[in-house]
Design an enzyme around this catalytic site. Sequence first.
Site, PDB file in Angstrom:
ATOM      1  N   GLU A 119       0.946  -1.165  -0.005  1.00  0.00           N
ATOM      2  CA  GLU A 119       0.215  -0.040   0.032  1.00  0.00           C
ATOM      3  C   GLU A 119       0.862   1.105  -0.044  1.00  0.00           C
ATOM      4  O   GLU A 119       2.128   0.987   0.371  1.00  0.00           O
ATOM      5  CB  GLU A 119      -1.084   0.089   1.280  1.00  0.00           C
ATOM      6  CG  GLU A 119      -0.078   0.087   2.484  1.00  0.00           C
ATOM      7  CD  GLU A 119      -0.947  -0.338   3.729  1.00  0.00           C
ATOM      8  OE1 GLU A 119      -1.613   0.370   4.552  1.00  0.00           O
ATOM      9  OE2 GLU A 119      -0.897  -1.744   4.018  1.00  0.00           O
ATOM     10  N   LYS A 121       2.618   4.452   1.472  1.00  0.00           N
ATOM     11  CA  LYS A 121       2.886   5.245   2.735  1.00  0.00           C
ATOM     12  C   LYS A 121       2.513   6.748   2.547  1.00  0.00           C
ATOM     13  O   LYS A 121       3.157   7.452   1.835  1.00  0.00           O
ATOM     14  CB  LYS A 121       4.375   4.976   2.846  1.00  0.00           C
ATOM     15  CG  LYS A 121       4.741   5.442   4.255  1.00  0.00           C
ATOM     16  CD  LYS A 121       6.093   4.855   4.601  1.00  0.00           C
ATOM     17  CE  LYS A 121       6.487   5.249   6.129  1.00  0.00           C
ATOM     18  NZ  LYS A 121       6.132   6.863   6.364  1.00  0.00           N
ATOM     19  N   ASP A 123       2.443  10.490   3.503  1.00  0.00           N
ATOM     20  CA  ASP A 123       2.919  11.467   4.117  1.00  0.00           C
ATOM     21  C   ASP A 123       2.289  12.380   5.135  1.00  0.00           C
ATOM     22  O   ASP A 123       1.651  13.528   4.455  1.00  0.00           O
ATOM     23  CB  ASP A 123       3.822  12.344   3.255  1.00  0.00           C
ATOM     24  CG  ASP A 123       5.066  13.016   3.722  1.00  0.00           C
ATOM     25  OD1 ASP A 123       5.240  12.716   4.810  1.00  0.00           O
ATOM     26  OD2 ASP A 123       5.678  13.914   2.967  1.00  0.00           O
ATOM     27  N   TYR A 231      -4.545   1.683   8.431  1.00  0.00           N
ATOM     28  CA  TYR A 231      -3.978   0.714   8.127  1.00  0.00           C
ATOM     29  C   TYR A 231      -3.691  -0.253   8.989  1.00  0.00           C
ATOM     30  O   TYR A 231      -2.894  -1.443   8.488  1.00  0.00           O
ATOM     31  CB  TYR A 231      -2.487   1.281   7.292  1.00  0.00           C
ATOM     32  CG  TYR A 231      -1.875   2.248   8.148  1.00  0.00           C
ATOM     33  CD1 TYR A 231      -1.151   1.608   9.360  1.00  0.00           C
ATOM     34  CD2 TYR A 231      -1.540   3.470   7.851  1.00  0.00           C
ATOM     35  CE1 TYR A 231      -0.395   2.478  10.282  1.00  0.00           C
ATOM     36  CE2 TYR A 231      -0.840   4.253   8.499  1.00  0.00           C
ATOM     37  CZ  TYR A 231      -0.159   3.692   9.983  1.00  0.00           C
ATOM     38  OH  TYR A 231       0.276   4.456  10.653  1.00  0.00           O
ATOM     39  N   LYS A 324      11.136   3.370   0.639  1.00  0.00           N
ATOM     40  CA  LYS A 324      10.772   4.856   0.433  1.00  0.00           C
ATOM     41  C   LYS A 324      11.245   5.304  -0.871  1.00  0.00           C
ATOM     42  O   LYS A 324      12.071   4.876  -1.445  1.00  0.00           O
ATOM     43  CB  LYS A 324      11.708   5.737   1.513  1.00  0.00           C
ATOM     44  CG  LYS A 324      11.583   5.212   3.055  1.00  0.00           C
ATOM     45  CD  LYS A 324      10.280   5.860   3.504  1.00  0.00           C
ATOM     46  CE  LYS A 324      10.348   7.195   3.683  1.00  0.00           C
ATOM     47  NZ  LYS A 324      10.931   7.737   5.010  1.00  0.00           N
ATOM     48  N   CYS A 418      16.845  46.209 -16.911  1.00  0.00           N
ATOM     49  CA  CYS A 418      17.230  44.803 -17.733  1.00  0.00           C
ATOM     50  C   CYS A 418      18.632  44.594 -17.674  1.00  0.00           C
ATOM     51  O   CYS A 418      19.500  45.260 -17.853  1.00  0.00           O
ATOM     52  CB  CYS A 418      16.730  44.839 -19.111  1.00  0.00           C
ATOM     53  SG  CYS A 418      17.303  43.301 -19.948  1.00  0.00           S
ATOM     54  N   CYS A 421      20.221  44.276 -21.491  1.00  0.00           N
ATOM     55  CA  CYS A 421      20.197  45.219 -22.464  1.00  0.00           C
ATOM     56  C   CYS A 421      20.086  46.703 -21.794  1.00  0.00           C
ATOM     57  O   CYS A 421      20.499  47.612 -22.359  1.00  0.00           O
ATOM     58  CB  CYS A 421      19.245  45.235 -23.681  1.00  0.00           C
ATOM     59  SG  CYS A 421      17.495  45.730 -22.784  1.00  0.00           S
ATOM     60  N   CYS A 436      11.163  43.851 -19.193  1.00  0.00           N
ATOM     61  CA  CYS A 436      12.389  44.682 -19.895  1.00  0.00           C
ATOM     62  C   CYS A 436      11.454  45.419 -21.083  1.00  0.00           C
ATOM     63  O   CYS A 436      10.537  44.800 -21.852  1.00  0.00           O
ATOM     64  CB  CYS A 436      13.327  43.821 -20.624  1.00  0.00           C
ATOM     65  SG  CYS A 436      14.351  44.570 -21.837  1.00  0.00           S
ATOM     66  N   CYS A 442      16.726  43.841 -27.273  1.00  0.00           N
ATOM     67  CA  CYS A 442      17.244  43.291 -26.113  1.00  0.00           C
ATOM     68  C   CYS A 442      17.725  41.900 -26.789  1.00  0.00           C
ATOM     69  O   CYS A 442      16.737  40.985 -27.195  1.00  0.00           O
ATOM     70  CB  CYS A 442      16.200  43.115 -25.054  1.00  0.00           C
ATOM     71  SG  CYS A 442      16.871  41.854 -23.500  1.00  0.00           S
TER      72      CYS A 442
HETATM   73  N1  5U1 Z   1       0.531   2.432   4.779  1.00  0.00           N
HETATM   74  C1  5U1 Z   1       1.021   2.274   5.934  1.00  0.00           C
HETATM   75  N2  5U1 Z   1       1.853   3.259   6.569  1.00  0.00           N
HETATM   76  N3  5U1 Z   1       2.081   2.579   7.775  1.00  0.00           N
HETATM   77  C2  5U1 Z   1       2.710   3.298   8.868  1.00  0.00           C
HETATM   78  N4  5U1 Z   1       0.992   1.387   6.735  1.00  0.00           N
HETATM   79  C3  5U1 Z   1       1.467   1.388   7.547  1.00  0.00           C
HETATM   80  N5  5U1 Z   1       1.857   0.469   8.747  1.00  0.00           N
HETATM   81  C4  5U1 Z   1       2.555   0.814   9.781  1.00  0.00           C
HETATM   82  C5  5U1 Z   1       2.961   2.254   9.939  1.00  0.00           C
HETATM   83  C6  5U1 Z   1       3.600   2.630  11.300  1.00  0.00           C
HETATM   84  O1  5U1 Z   1       2.910  -0.004  10.896  1.00  0.00           O
HETATM   85  C7  5U1 Z   1       2.233  -1.315  10.775  1.00  0.00           C
HETATM   86  C8  5U1 Z   1       3.093  -2.246  10.230  1.00  0.00           C
HETATM   87  C9  5U1 Z   1       1.518  -1.619  12.213  1.00  0.00           C
END
Ligand code: 5U1
Length: 680
Positions: A119, A121, A123, A231, A324, A418, A421, A436, A442
């Site tokens: 899946e 990750k 941010d 998740y 990553k 400018c 020129c 300019c 120019c």
């Molecule tokens: N998508 C995802 N991010 N993440 C972060 N899955 C996921 N699983 C995590 C973490 C810290 O921990 C599990 C392995 C429990």
Amino acid sequence: MIKISTQKQIQQLSETINYHSHRYYVLDDPEIPDSEYDKLFRQLEALEAEALEAQHPEWVSPDSPTQRVGGEVLKSFQAVTHQIPMLSLSNAFSTEEIEDFSRRIDDLLDHDVFKIAAEPKLDGLAISLRYEHGILIQAATRGDGQSGEDVTQNVRTIHAVPLKLSGSDYPRILEVRGEIFMPKKGFAALNRSQINKAEKTFANPRNAAAGSLRQLDSKITASRPLDMFCYSLGFIDGEDPHKPLKNTHYEIFQQLAEWGLPVCPEVKLLDDWHACIEYYDSILLHRSELPYEIDGVVYKVDNIQQQKKAGFISRAPRWAIAHKFPAEEALTTLLNIDVQVGRTGALTPVARLAPVFVGGVTVTNATLHNQDEIDRKNVRIGDTVIVRRAGDVIPEVVTSVLSKRPDNTRAYKMPDHCPICGSLAERNNDEAKSRCTGGLYCSAQRKEAIKHFASRKAMDIDGLGDKLVEQFVDAEIIHDIADLFLLSKAQISSMERMGEKSADNLIKAIEISKQTSLAKFIYALGIREVGESTALALANAYKELAAIKRADIEDLQEVSDVGPIVAHNVKTFFSQPHNIEVLDKLLASGINWPAIHTREAKQQPLAGKTIVLTGSLSQMNRNDAKARLIELGAKVSASVSKNTSILIAGEKAGSKLKKANDLGIQVMNENEMLNLFQST
Ligand code: 5U1
């Protein structure tokens, strides 16, 4: 009697709104228009006000959709000890590390077959939600993994997070872990509104999400576009013995979705590490199309018994790993600011940076756009700055790090002349950039005009690179675009790194370029704001250059794609004696194009249709496909909406294809498009 019915109405209306809210915020698949949703919401607010007036606050349930607006301002966040610690993930940055991960798992599982759930990750920030009897009672940040902060009031304002679970087969206590994030669109809108309010902008969606979630005033959080994906599970108590929780991570995902919890739709079940790398590559390729920021993908052994067998090291599971992506942001030093002069005279400040590896490449330059952006980002020469390079997007300086600012720096001011020129640089009130005023006097503007004229989408002169154009202008061999057609072999071969052979090739390429199309020729002239599609629209509307030259401003505005500004620019261009002189020289050199015949309405089978092109085409150049679609009467748009008539999906089509399928829009592949072209 009336009171009982009000209570029931409140309950029913809450359920209806929760249903539509889930479709909108979690499934991204609304069933009713926003206006209808707003109407239901206002009805519920009115009924709840009635209940309060009738001294029945208990009818307003804490899980009512109206209770997402934020509560009292807190003094501080309370600490929460996680009943089961929140884990972190080991990181990998290369294919070899993923192969090693797979080999380790294979050993730990005594060579048993295992599947991997993959899946993206996200941010954002990790969060733990606790549901008791299906009701959200606590939301806590990860903190150090052992204990975090109670942000329940704030998380309750996030529409994707259900205040009450769907169904009835959930355990008595269910803890779910996931990531809170701010979608890219919401982030951009938030920063726009911060700029309008003259408040500080956020450097990236993660900072914006963190800043929004850690607000003591939850009304502020409520105003921020936060979202969530779940998740994994935390503490569970009181599982139904007849229906135990699932045996695999993938099934748990499906179960969470059934309870109304948001899960990432990109999750996939894979057979081995080779498939992991394919998954990584495909997510990386489509990263910019995802509506949220991700910084990699996560692989997890799918089977829960196998996860238990693999175990943990310190606070990270052995059965999972984050693969990553190359970092998209990095710190570096702003060494200098140079000013570039564009084709239309616009002055653009460019940051010269200490080389830094970011987004997979070494970056040494980044645009700073204009004076307002420099002021807003508060960057000075000598500053440590955050540089961002996302996907193929041009690198940009996000902001400076004020705590690292050296002494004796000065705010930067764009030059008022400018730098090439020396002509005065002026800034119109409604423009962000100064320009300019030297025009074709120019040399920088002349060089850019010639580069544009020769570029691939314009006259397509193969072998005439930027450096060569600069040499010709500096040596005063070429003064305007028409001089290109007077170049001699001796002049070309006298330039640096140009031998006889390359001179011959360039002369040939210049000759070939003379056979063009009216649209490409108009585009090549570099009239301000006349891009490819406007040039095509002008060519199709007037069919002859002489007719465009004669057209007045009102007439020009009749052409689709042409507004008052473009019409004014076109008229001005063709009113300049110097431009007419160059045009005459160009036509005298033998440039020509096939006559454009009027297509009857019946030959425009795509009239009234809005078409979107996505993915990569293998048999036809994208711009040619676009031109042909326009010629057949279609309007070509960049994004899919309910107004799209057809999506043409090439190889590796991503989110646009998904959206088109979701909206039930007709999808054509490249071959079907080519068949259509052939049949008309
Ligand atoms: N998508 C995802 N991010 N993440 C972060 N899955 C996921 N699983 C995590 C973490 C810290 O921990 C599990 C392995 C429990």
